[in-house]
Motif scaffolding. Sequence first.
Motif, PDB file in Angstrom:
ATOM      1  N   ASN A 475       0.811  -1.229   0.000  1.00  0.00           N
ATOM      2  CA  ASN A 475       0.000   0.000   0.000  1.00  0.00           C
ATOM      3  C   ASN A 475       0.840   1.273   0.000  1.00  0.00           C
ATOM      4  O   ASN A 475       0.297   2.373   0.091  1.00  0.00           O
ATOM      5  N   GLY A 476       2.155   1.106  -0.022  1.00  0.00           N
ATOM      6  CA  GLY A 476       3.041   2.278  -0.039  1.00  0.00           C
ATOM      7  C   GLY A 476       3.226   2.929   1.322  1.00  0.00           C
ATOM      8  O   GLY A 476       3.820   4.002   1.410  1.00  0.00           O
ATOM      9  N   HIS A 477       2.714   2.292   2.391  1.00  0.00           N
ATOM     10  CA  HIS A 477       2.922   2.868   3.728  1.00  0.00           C
ATOM     11  C   HIS A 477       4.350   2.619   4.194  1.00  0.00           C
ATOM     12  O   HIS A 477       4.844   3.286   5.090  1.00  0.00           O
ATOM     13  N   VAL A 478       4.961   1.589   3.630  1.00  0.00           N
ATOM     14  CA  VAL A 478       6.375   1.269   3.895  1.00  0.00           C
ATOM     15  C   VAL A 478       7.100   1.400   2.563  1.00  0.00           C
ATOM     16  O   VAL A 478       6.641   0.886   1.547  1.00  0.00           O
ATOM     17  N   ASP A 479       8.233   2.122   2.559  1.00  0.00           N
ATOM     18  CA  ASP A 479       8.946   2.356   1.294  1.00  0.00           C
ATOM     19  C   ASP A 479       9.792   1.175   0.861  1.00  0.00           C
ATOM     20  O   ASP A 479       9.968   0.926  -0.322  1.00  0.00           O
ATOM     21  N   ALA A 480      10.385   0.494   1.848  1.00  0.00           N
ATOM     22  CA  ALA A 480      11.249  -0.637   1.504  1.00  0.00           C
ATOM     23  C   ALA A 480      11.331  -1.588   2.677  1.00  0.00           C
ATOM     24  O   ALA A 480      11.331  -1.151   3.839  1.00  0.00           O
ATOM     25  N   VAL A 481      11.322  -2.885   2.344  1.00  0.00           N
ATOM     26  CA  VAL A 481      11.593  -3.882   3.378  1.00  0.00           C
ATOM     27  C   VAL A 481      13.093  -4.167   3.275  1.00  0.00           C
ATOM     28  O   VAL A 481      13.595  -4.521   2.202  1.00  0.00           O
ATOM     29  N   ILE A 482      13.796  -3.918   4.366  1.00  0.00           N
ATOM     30  CA  ILE A 482      15.266  -4.039   4.318  1.00  0.00           C
ATOM     31  C   ILE A 482      15.743  -4.974   5.416  1.00  0.00           C
ATOM     32  O   ILE A 482      15.058  -5.147   6.430  1.00  0.00           O
ATOM     33  N   THR A 483      16.893  -5.573   5.214  1.00  0.00           N
ATOM     34  CA  THR A 483      17.412  -6.479   6.247  1.00  0.00           C
ATOM     35  C   THR A 483      18.173  -5.662   7.281  1.00  0.00           C
ATOM     36  O   THR A 483      18.635  -4.552   6.989  1.00  0.00           O
ATOM     37  N   PRO A 484      18.335  -6.245   8.472  1.00  0.00           N
ATOM     38  CA  PRO A 484      19.067  -5.483   9.513  1.00  0.00           C
ATOM     39  C   PRO A 484      20.449  -5.028   9.039  1.00  0.00           C
ATOM     40  O   PRO A 484      20.827  -3.880   9.284  1.00  0.00           O
ATOM     41  N   VAL A 485      21.187  -5.879   8.337  1.00  0.00           N
ATOM     42  CA  VAL A 485      22.556  -5.466   7.950  1.00  0.00           C
ATOM     43  C   VAL A 485      22.562  -4.344   6.916  1.00  0.00           C
ATOM     44  O   VAL A 485      23.531  -3.601   6.826  1.00  0.00           O
ATOM     45  N   GLU A 486      21.501  -4.234   6.159  1.00  0.00           N
ATOM     46  CA  GLU A 486      21.451  -3.157   5.153  1.00  0.00           C
ATOM     47  C   GLU A 486      21.099  -1.794   5.766  1.00  0.00           C
ATOM     48  O   GLU A 486      21.211  -0.754   5.110  1.00  0.00           O
ATOM     49  N   THR A 487      20.645  -1.816   7.019  1.00  0.00           N
ATOM     50  CA  THR A 487      19.962  -0.640   7.572  1.00  0.00           C
ATOM     51  C   THR A 487      20.843   0.603   7.658  1.00  0.00           C
ATOM     52  O   THR A 487      20.430   1.697   7.262  1.00  0.00           O
ATOM     53  N   ARG A 488      22.065   0.445   8.198  1.00  0.00           N
ATOM     54  CA  ARG A 488      22.924   1.636   8.368  1.00  0.00           C
ATOM     55  C   ARG A 488      23.173   2.321   7.018  1.00  0.00           C
ATOM     56  O   ARG A 488      23.060   3.543   6.895  1.00  0.00           O
ATOM     57  N   ASP A 489      23.460   1.488   6.019  1.00  0.00           N
ATOM     58  CA  ASP A 489      23.728   2.027   4.693  1.00  0.00           C
ATOM     59  C   ASP A 489      22.508   2.780   4.133  1.00  0.00           C
ATOM     60  O   ASP A 489      22.624   3.874   3.590  1.00  0.00           O
ATOM     61  N   PHE A 490      21.338   2.157   4.288  1.00  0.00           N
ATOM     62  CA  PHE A 490      20.087   2.796   3.848  1.00  0.00           C
ATOM     63  C   PHE A 490      19.905   4.144   4.527  1.00  0.00           C
ATOM     64  O   PHE A 490      19.562   5.143   3.889  1.00  0.00           O
ATOM     65  N   LEU A 491      20.144   4.153   5.833  1.00  0.00           N
ATOM     66  CA  LEU A 491      19.922   5.394   6.596  1.00  0.00           C
ATOM     67  C   LEU A 491      20.894   6.478   6.165  1.00  0.00           C
ATOM     68  O   LEU A 491      20.517   7.643   6.035  1.00  0.00           O
ATOM     69  N   ILE A 492      22.129   6.105   5.935  1.00  0.00           N
ATOM     70  CA  ILE A 492      23.133   7.102   5.534  1.00  0.00           C
ATOM     71  C   ILE A 492      22.765   7.692   4.175  1.00  0.00           C
ATOM     72  O   ILE A 492      22.779   8.916   3.987  1.00  0.00           O
ATOM     73  N   ARG A 493      22.366   6.829   3.245  1.00  0.00           N
ATOM     74  CA  ARG A 493      21.996   7.335   1.903  1.00  0.00           C
ATOM     75  C   ARG A 493      20.723   8.181   1.973  1.00  0.00           C
ATOM     76  O   ARG A 493      20.584   9.192   1.299  1.00  0.00           O
ATOM     77  N   THR A 494      19.821   7.762   2.840  1.00  0.00           N
ATOM     78  CA  THR A 494      18.581   8.511   3.043  1.00  0.00           C
ATOM     79  C   THR A 494      18.883   9.902   3.579  1.00  0.00           C
ATOM     80  O   THR A 494      18.357  10.908   3.099  1.00  0.00           O
ATOM     81  N   LEU A 495      19.761   9.949   4.582  1.00  0.00           N
ATOM     82  CA  LEU A 495      20.106  11.223   5.209  1.00  0.00           C
ATOM     83  C   LEU A 495      20.799  12.149   4.217  1.00  0.00           C
ATOM     84  O   LEU A 495      20.544  13.366   4.212  1.00  0.00           O
ATOM     85  N   GLU A 496      21.638  11.581   3.375  1.00  0.00           N
ATOM     86  CA  GLU A 496      22.353  12.400   2.372  1.00  0.00           C
ATOM     87  C   GLU A 496      21.373  13.200   1.517  1.00  0.00           C
ATOM     88  O   GLU A 496      21.558  14.379   1.267  1.00  0.00           O
ATOM     89  N   VAL A 497      20.306  12.512   1.064  1.00  0.00           N
ATOM     90  CA  VAL A 497      19.342  13.240   0.230  1.00  0.00           C
ATOM     91  C   VAL A 497      18.402  14.105   1.068  1.00  0.00           C
ATOM     92  O   VAL A 497      18.003  15.191   0.663  1.00  0.00           O
ATOM     93  N   ALA A 498      18.122  13.633   2.279  1.00  0.00           N
ATOM     94  CA  ALA A 498      17.094  14.326   3.074  1.00  0.00           C
ATOM     95  C   ALA A 498      17.589  15.614   3.718  1.00  0.00           C
ATOM     96  O   ALA A 498      16.775  16.461   4.093  1.00  0.00           O
ATOM     97  N   LEU A 499      18.890  15.781   3.873  1.00  0.00           N
ATOM     98  CA  LEU A 499      19.391  16.986   4.539  1.00  0.00           C
ATOM     99  C   LEU A 499      19.016  18.262   3.792  1.00  0.00           C
ATOM    100  O   LEU A 499      19.023  19.349   4.352  1.00  0.00           O
ATOM    101  N   GLN A 500      18.697  18.116   2.508  1.00  0.00           N
ATOM    102  CA  GLN A 500      18.297  19.296   1.708  1.00  0.00           C
ATOM    103  C   GLN A 500      16.827  19.647   1.921  1.00  0.00           C
ATOM    104  O   GLN A 500      16.332  20.638   1.389  1.00  0.00           O
ATOM    105  N   LYS A 501      16.136  18.811   2.669  1.00  0.00           N
ATOM    106  CA  LYS A 501      14.681  18.961   2.768  1.00  0.00           C
ATOM    107  C   LYS A 501      14.247  20.344   3.278  1.00  0.00           C
ATOM    108  O   LYS A 501      14.832  20.883   4.199  1.00  0.00           O
ATOM    109  N   HIS A 502      13.194  20.866   2.635  1.00  0.00           N
ATOM    110  CA  HIS A 502      12.596  22.113   3.125  1.00  0.00           C
ATOM    111  C   HIS A 502      11.087  21.988   2.985  1.00  0.00           C
ATOM    112  O   HIS A 502      10.582  21.785   1.890  1.00  0.00           O
TER     113      HIS A 502
END
Length: 515
Positions: A475-502
Amino acid sequence: MSGIDEKTQKHIEKKESVLQSVDKKAVEKQSQMGKLQARDRIHAILDPGSFHEYDLFVEHRCQDFGMEKKLLPGDGVVTGTGKIQGHPVCIYAQDFTVAGGSLGLAHARKITKIMDHAVKLGVPIIGINDSGGARIQEGVNSLAGYGEIFYRNTLASGVVPQISIILGPCAGGAVYSPALTDFVFVVDKITKMFITGPEVIKTVLGEEISMEDLGGARIQAEISGNAHFYSTSEAECFEQVSRLVTFIPWNNRKRADRFPPKLPKGQWDINEIVPLDPRQPYDVRHVIQALVDDSDFLEIQEHFAANIVTGFARLNGETVGVVANQPLVLAGVLDVDSSDKAARFIRFCDAFNIPLLTLVDLPGYLPGVDQEHAGVIRHGAKILYAYSEATVPKATIILRKAYGGGYIAMCSRHLGADFVFAWPQAEIAVMGPEGAANIIFRKEIAEAADPDAMRKIKVEEYKEKFANPYIAAANGHVDAVITPVETRDFLIRTLEVALQKHEERPARKHGIQPN
Ligand code: HXC
């Protein structure tokens, strides 16, 4: 005295005479209690040699009760500017050895002046409280002084970080300045913080209680939730202050300093921390430490409402504010206190441009008469309000259970999360499979030849269908199902793009948050 003219020499002597005019008995008493002197406290917090003192020569104007003959050095408060680990700050410390650090108008005006300075310069304001409260001889003028401080605390809120350190008595209305600030530090056996003291309580209510049991450091850190940091000595407290300042920005127009990225220390295997059985507890702080730089997590209000964990960490060198349900305590439920704790922290992060990372694993809001009567509706609403209001980048990871109102409240997509990830074992549902099966399959279970066996079948059926992350993902309420080991990498890449958010919101004077 070669090289020094007469006026300079006089000035040096005048300054020395103020600095040396101490009440030796009061100083001795202060030391015996394990308390430093006001200036020593300031020097212990600030970078060596960075303190510039202001208003040393300020004098009170009180003419009553023999005060006209009393010279109070610095009027009982030391104020100025300095640096903590290179960060500029404004600071004041009340001096209990001068008239019990009591607050008269001149004393208050020194504080409000340094507060105004902090706001204009855009730097944190640190207040060290050690005072018998309103200076009784000055009457309404001391009350005026408190009012002027509270007014500035409110105007500075969300503009510059405000830190209160309670190193002695902080009694009566004086407590409301710390209460209006962002972080309150308390020290065991030194902090005494209350509205009405033991004497008044004995007279009015006939109850005997010690100052320690009424408003000591442990009480404020564990029970009342007034304090954010607890320590056992002044030295430890100053280290905590110093650490906090490195995680937060100077003011609301800046981002926190970026640090060199570091990998987590590796003491936790992220695959092993969260048990698959949703009823098994674990310490969510291990998940945080497995994800963040250097496994370095500065917990806020560690001892209060421990069913939710809040604090600062870094991801790839950038500060993030972490909010996580703690399955180790009350299964991580939301209740009155944990909602208050999380909401205030979220609002601080939002005001000071700190992205929010939310880790979800909870069965929902805590049921029960006590909670209902304590106002779980209005307190619980605060967390919804705080997350919905926050426009900083918001990333959410559903680690395991996300049931009912708890799913929505913990920074779901529906409250404006920018990124929602779920681990494969996540269960996103209206309630736990057992409760759900008992309600929707009640008839089948009751009518079965073996109701227990039928219940088990129906619970499994429900789990298979709903207790997973894939319906939410579909239903799009969750963007991605990720494994625990992938999580830090996902978060770092997410933060890189999100820091520009306004994100803009409709114009308004201010919202009315539930209380
Ligand atoms: C003037 C004060 C004072 C005060 C202490 N002193 N509090 N002077 N106004 N509020 C003076 C004492 O007279 C004494 O002076 C010196 O400071 C040290 O105080 P001690 O009592 O000897 O110290 P100690 O035994 O350690 O006890 C500390 C204390 C006690 C527990 C804080 O002093 C106390 O109970 N003070 C009053 C606390 C209080 O009720 N404050 C609330 C005021 S109303 P000498 O000259 O003898 O050394 C209030 C309302 C504000 O604050 C409302 C704002 C909205």
